[in-house]
Scaffold this active site. Structure first.
Site, PDB file in Angstrom:
ATOM      1  N   CYS A  80      55.866  -0.897  61.508  1.00 42.56           N
ATOM      2  CA  CYS A  80      56.748   0.084  62.127  1.00 42.56           C
ATOM      3  C   CYS A  80      55.880   1.265  62.526  1.00 42.56           C
ATOM      4  O   CYS A  80      54.662   1.121  62.639  1.00 42.56           O
ATOM      5  CB  CYS A  80      57.888   0.480  61.183  1.00 42.56           C
ATOM      6  SG  CYS A  80      57.349   1.300  59.677  1.00 42.56           S
ATOM      7  N   LEU A  81      56.461   2.413  62.707  1.00 43.71           N
ATOM      8  CA  LEU A  81      55.688   3.569  63.143  1.00 43.71           C
ATOM      9  C   LEU A  81      54.944   4.238  61.989  1.00 43.71           C
ATOM     10  O   LEU A  81      53.775   4.561  62.108  1.00 43.71           O
ATOM     11  CB  LEU A  81      56.598   4.580  63.851  1.00 43.71           C
ATOM     12  CG  LEU A  81      55.904   5.754  64.524  1.00 43.71           C
ATOM     13  CD1 LEU A  81      54.955   5.269  65.619  1.00 43.71           C
ATOM     14  CD2 LEU A  81      56.932   6.698  65.110  1.00 43.71           C
TER      15      LEU A  81
END
Length: 99
Positions: A80-81
């Site tokens: 994810c980020l």
């Protein structure tokens, strides 16, 4: 990037892992993929869809995500980020019986 319970990997480690047979699932939202780009050879399954996606039939999974569905014994890496959602994704997968 989370790949095992309590085990996170760096981007460099991910590049090495991708040389083997791993399945890389990016749990960012689709707008994030559009804005920041797709990681090559990853499957985008937003975290909100992940539990349902991992319980689909292989045919439905392929139709929805255009990739082979991971089996419970496949090596899977979630990203994810910032790492928070990938850890949640890992917890979901483990709760569904993925090793």
């Amino acid at each position: 990037l989370c790949s095992a319970v309590g085990h996170c990997v760096s981007y460099e480690e991910l590049k090495d892992l991708k040389k083997n047979n791993i399945i890389h699932i990016d749990v960012r939202e689709r707008w994030e993929i559009d804005r920041f780009g797709k990681i090559p050879e990853s499957i985008n399954i937003p975290l909100s869809e992940l539990v349902e996606a991992l319980q689909m039939s292989p045919g439905d999974f392929r139709e929805q995500y255009h990739q082979k569905m991971p089996t419970k014994s496949d090596h899977v890496v979630f990203s994810c980020l910032a790492g928070v959602r990938s850890k949640q994704a890992l917890d979901f997968a483990v709760s569904l019986g993925f090793s």
